[in-house]
Design a protein around this motif. Structure first.
Motif, PDB file in Angstrom:
ATOM      1  N   GLN A 103       0.835  -1.205   0.000  1.00  0.00           N
ATOM      2  CA  GLN A 103       0.000   0.000   0.000  1.00  0.00           C
ATOM      3  C   GLN A 103       0.872   1.258   0.000  1.00  0.00           C
ATOM      4  OE1 GLN A 103      -2.459  -1.006   3.388  1.00  0.00           O
ATOM      5  NE2 GLN A 103      -4.181  -1.576   2.062  1.00  0.00           N
ATOM      6  N   GLU A 104       1.976   1.232   0.747  1.00  0.00           N
ATOM      7  CA  GLU A 104       2.913   2.359   0.741  1.00  0.00           C
ATOM      8  C   GLU A 104       3.506   2.555  -0.651  1.00  0.00           C
ATOM      9  OE1 GLU A 104       5.943   1.958   3.747  1.00  0.00           O
ATOM     10  OE2 GLU A 104       4.458   1.663   5.334  1.00  0.00           O
ATOM     11  N   GLN A 105       3.853   1.474  -1.309  1.00  0.00           N
ATOM     12  CA  GLN A 105       4.409   1.568  -2.657  1.00  0.00           C
ATOM     13  C   GLN A 105       3.378   2.110  -3.647  1.00  0.00           C
ATOM     14  OE1 GLN A 105       7.656   1.164  -3.431  1.00  0.00           O
ATOM     15  NE2 GLN A 105       7.875   0.952  -1.226  1.00  0.00           N
ATOM     16  N   LYS A 106       2.136   1.681  -3.496  1.00  0.00           N
ATOM     17  CA  LYS A 106       1.072   2.196  -4.361  1.00  0.00           C
ATOM     18  C   LYS A 106       0.887   3.696  -4.144  1.00  0.00           C
ATOM     19  CE  LYS A 106      -2.701   0.052  -5.443  1.00  0.00           C
ATOM     20  NZ  LYS A 106      -2.662  -0.053  -6.890  1.00  0.00           N
ATOM     21  N   GLU A 107       0.953   4.139  -2.905  1.00  0.00           N
ATOM     22  CA  GLU A 107       0.826   5.561  -2.603  1.00  0.00           C
ATOM     23  C   GLU A 107       1.992   6.343  -3.215  1.00  0.00           C
ATOM     24  OE1 GLU A 107      -1.032   8.884  -1.500  1.00  0.00           O
ATOM     25  OE2 GLU A 107      -1.870   6.871  -1.319  1.00  0.00           O
ATOM     26  N   PHE A 108       3.192   5.796  -3.135  1.00  0.00           N
ATOM     27  CA  PHE A 108       4.364   6.406  -3.762  1.00  0.00           C
ATOM     28  C   PHE A 108       4.134   6.559  -5.265  1.00  0.00           C
ATOM     29  CE2 PHE A 108       8.256   5.673  -6.201  1.00  0.00           C
ATOM     30  CZ  PHE A 108       9.051   6.721  -5.761  1.00  0.00           C
ATOM     31  N   LEU A 109       3.669   5.484  -5.909  1.00  0.00           N
ATOM     32  CA  LEU A 109       3.410   5.537  -7.350  1.00  0.00           C
ATOM     33  C   LEU A 109       2.345   6.580  -7.693  1.00  0.00           C
ATOM     34  CD1 LEU A 109       3.462   1.750  -8.278  1.00  0.00           C
ATOM     35  CD2 LEU A 109       5.150   3.483  -8.905  1.00  0.00           C
ATOM     36  N   LYS A 110       1.303   6.623  -6.892  1.00  0.00           N
ATOM     37  CA  LYS A 110       0.221   7.577  -7.126  1.00  0.00           C
ATOM     38  C   LYS A 110       0.756   9.013  -7.064  1.00  0.00           C
ATOM     39  CE  LYS A 110      -3.778   6.781  -5.139  1.00  0.00           C
ATOM     40  NZ  LYS A 110      -4.846   6.731  -4.115  1.00  0.00           N
ATOM     41  N   LYS A 111       1.568   9.316  -6.045  1.00  0.00           N
ATOM     42  CA  LYS A 111       2.124  10.667  -5.893  1.00  0.00           C
ATOM     43  C   LYS A 111       3.060  11.001  -7.048  1.00  0.00           C
ATOM     44  CE  LYS A 111       1.803  10.970  -0.879  1.00  0.00           C
ATOM     45  NZ  LYS A 111       2.546  10.974   0.388  1.00  0.00           N
ATOM     46  N   LYS A 112       3.919  10.080  -7.420  1.00  0.00           N
ATOM     47  CA  LYS A 112       4.865  10.339  -8.508  1.00  0.00           C
ATOM     48  C   LYS A 112       4.139  10.492  -9.842  1.00  0.00           C
ATOM     49  CE  LYS A 112       8.325  10.673  -5.968  1.00  0.00           C
ATOM     50  NZ  LYS A 112       8.772  12.035  -5.673  1.00  0.00           N
ATOM     51  N   THR A 113       3.109   9.696 -10.063  1.00  0.00           N
ATOM     52  CA  THR A 113       2.322   9.813 -11.288  1.00  0.00           C
ATOM     53  C   THR A 113       1.638  11.171 -11.339  1.00  0.00           C
ATOM     54  OG1 THR A 113       1.986   7.425 -11.372  1.00  0.00           O
ATOM     55  CG2 THR A 113       0.451   8.780 -12.650  1.00  0.00           C
ATOM     56  N   ALA A 114       1.070  11.601 -10.227  1.00  0.00           N
ATOM     57  CA  ALA A 114       0.407  12.909 -10.177  1.00  0.00           C
ATOM     58  C   ALA A 114       1.416  14.024 -10.433  1.00  0.00           C
ATOM     59  CB  ALA A 114      -0.276  13.101  -8.828  1.00  0.00           C
ATOM     60  N   HIS A 115       2.589  13.905  -9.831  1.00  0.00           N
ATOM     61  CA  HIS A 115       3.643  14.918 -10.020  1.00  0.00           C
ATOM     62  C   HIS A 115       4.045  15.003 -11.499  1.00  0.00           C
ATOM     63  CE1 HIS A 115       7.216  17.319  -9.331  1.00  0.00           C
ATOM     64  NE2 HIS A 115       7.916  16.417 -10.004  1.00  0.00           N
ATOM     65  N   LEU A 116       4.302  13.860 -12.122  1.00  0.00           N
ATOM     66  CA  LEU A 116       4.706  13.847 -13.523  1.00  0.00           C
ATOM     67  C   LEU A 116       3.582  14.316 -14.440  1.00  0.00           C
ATOM     68  CD1 LEU A 116       6.805  10.563 -13.733  1.00  0.00           C
ATOM     69  CD2 LEU A 116       7.644  12.920 -13.711  1.00  0.00           C
ATOM     70  N   THR A 117       2.353  13.962 -14.115  1.00  0.00           N
ATOM     71  CA  THR A 117       1.208  14.396 -14.916  1.00  0.00           C
ATOM     72  C   THR A 117       1.065  15.916 -14.857  1.00  0.00           C
ATOM     73  OG1 THR A 117       0.086  12.297 -14.545  1.00  0.00           O
ATOM     74  CG2 THR A 117      -1.302  14.152 -15.226  1.00  0.00           C
ATOM     75  N   THR A 118       1.223  16.490 -13.665  1.00  0.00           N
ATOM     76  CA  THR A 118       1.157  17.943 -13.514  1.00  0.00           C
ATOM     77  C   THR A 118       2.262  18.615 -14.319  1.00  0.00           C
ATOM     78  OG1 THR A 118       0.184  17.721 -11.322  1.00  0.00           O
ATOM     79  CG2 THR A 118       1.222  19.831 -11.835  1.00  0.00           C
ATOM     80  N   ALA A 119       3.470  18.086 -14.209  1.00  0.00           N
ATOM     81  CA  ALA A 119       4.598  18.651 -14.958  1.00  0.00           C
ATOM     82  C   ALA A 119       4.359  18.522 -16.456  1.00  0.00           C
ATOM     83  CB  ALA A 119       5.894  17.956 -14.548  1.00  0.00           C
ATOM     84  N   ARG A 120       3.842  17.400 -16.890  1.00  0.00           N
ATOM     85  CA  ARG A 120       3.563  17.172 -18.309  1.00  0.00           C
ATOM     86  C   ARG A 120       2.504  18.137 -18.814  1.00  0.00           C
ATOM     87  NH1 ARG A 120       3.065  17.242 -22.915  1.00  0.00           N
ATOM     88  NH2 ARG A 120       2.774  15.540 -24.372  1.00  0.00           N
ATOM     89  N   ASN A 121       1.479  18.360 -18.021  1.00  0.00           N
ATOM     90  CA  ASN A 121       0.408  19.275 -18.418  1.00  0.00           C
ATOM     91  C   ASN A 121       0.912  20.708 -18.532  1.00  0.00           C
ATOM     92  OD1 ASN A 121      -1.468  17.245 -18.683  1.00  0.00           O
ATOM     93  ND2 ASN A 121      -2.240  17.477 -16.593  1.00  0.00           N
ATOM     94  N   LYS A 122       1.855  21.091 -17.690  1.00  0.00           N
ATOM     95  CA  LYS A 122       2.446  22.428 -17.790  1.00  0.00           C
ATOM     96  C   LYS A 122       3.185  22.575 -19.123  1.00  0.00           C
ATOM     97  CE  LYS A 122       2.956  23.350 -12.874  1.00  0.00           C
ATOM     98  NZ  LYS A 122       3.906  23.486 -11.761  1.00  0.00           N
ATOM     99  N   LEU A 123       3.846  21.515 -19.563  1.00  0.00           N
ATOM    100  CA  LEU A 123       4.537  21.557 -20.857  1.00  0.00           C
ATOM    101  C   LEU A 123       3.550  21.740 -22.000  1.00  0.00           C
ATOM    102  CD1 LEU A 123       7.251  18.746 -20.747  1.00  0.00           C
ATOM    103  CD2 LEU A 123       7.619  21.216 -20.814  1.00  0.00           C
ATOM    104  N   LYS A 124       2.437  21.090 -21.907  1.00  0.00           N
ATOM    105  CA  LYS A 124       1.405  21.164 -22.941  1.00  0.00           C
ATOM    106  C   LYS A 124       0.951  22.600 -23.160  1.00  0.00           C
ATOM    107  CE  LYS A 124      -1.304  17.173 -22.396  1.00  0.00           C
ATOM    108  NZ  LYS A 124      -2.592  16.591 -22.093  1.00  0.00           N
ATOM    109  N   ASN A 125       0.855  23.325 -22.060  1.00  0.00           N
ATOM    110  CA  ASN A 125       0.348  24.692 -22.104  1.00  0.00           C
ATOM    111  C   ASN A 125       1.422  25.712 -22.455  1.00  0.00           C
ATOM    112  OD1 ASN A 125      -2.135  23.664 -21.382  1.00  0.00           O
ATOM    113  ND2 ASN A 125      -1.710  23.871 -19.199  1.00  0.00           N
ATOM    114  N   SER A 126       2.654  25.301 -22.553  1.00  0.00           N
ATOM    115  CA  SER A 126       3.750  26.212 -22.881  1.00  0.00           C
ATOM    116  C   SER A 126       3.905  26.314 -24.402  1.00  0.00           C
ATOM    117  CB  SER A 126       5.041  25.686 -22.256  1.00  0.00           C
ATOM    118  OG  SER A 126       6.152  26.410 -22.736  1.00  0.00           O
TER     119      SER A 126
END
Length: 133
Positions: A103-126
């Motif tokens: 469950q801790e590993q799943k939470e880690f993956l969820k946070k990292k995925t959200a972080h990368l998705t946010t960063a990726r979306n910022k690139l889209k808008n640039s």
């Protein structure tokens, strides 16, 4: 009757492991057909199923052997039952720990995925996003 291939595929275990379990008497002696090939019965499958569950729960071969002996013992004492129950409780405790770690590993993956998705979306808008400018 099941062939070693069918049993191997059903339990995702190697032929060598099946032969080893039989050799060390973790499984009963498996009958052979007239060509010397192993033929597993429904009863053999039930026994192997118990072993495979114990192994997946983290039991060692020795612990599996002890527990399977306990299950097959006709003259079981209260102390034997207590030992078996304690063993199962230990496996359950270990499983709870593994579940928590997963469950801790799943939470880690969820946070990292959200972080990368946010960063990726910022690139889209640039207007100058991407490696090709």
């Amino acid at each position: 009757m099941y062939t070693i291939k069918e049993v191997s595929e059903k339990f995702d275990v190697t032929y060598d492991a099946l032969r080893y379990y039989e050799q060390i008497k973790l499984l009963p002696t498996i009958s052979r057909n007239n060509r010397g090939q192993r033929e597993y019965t429904g009863s053999d499958i039930e026994e192997l199923n118990k072993v495979m569950h114990l192994r997946k729960l983290g039991a060692t071969i020795a612990e599996c052997k002890d527990f399977m002996t306990l299950l097959g013992n006709t003259e079981i004492t209260a102390k034997d039952y207590d030992n078996g129950i304690a063993f199962l409780h230990q496996l359950d405790t270990n499983l709870d720990k593994r579940i928590s770690e997963i469950q801790e590993q799943k939470e880690f993956l969820k946070k990292k995925t959200a972080h990368l998705t946010t960063a990726r979306n910022k690139l889209k808008n640039s207007p100058t996003s991407g490696i090709f400018k």
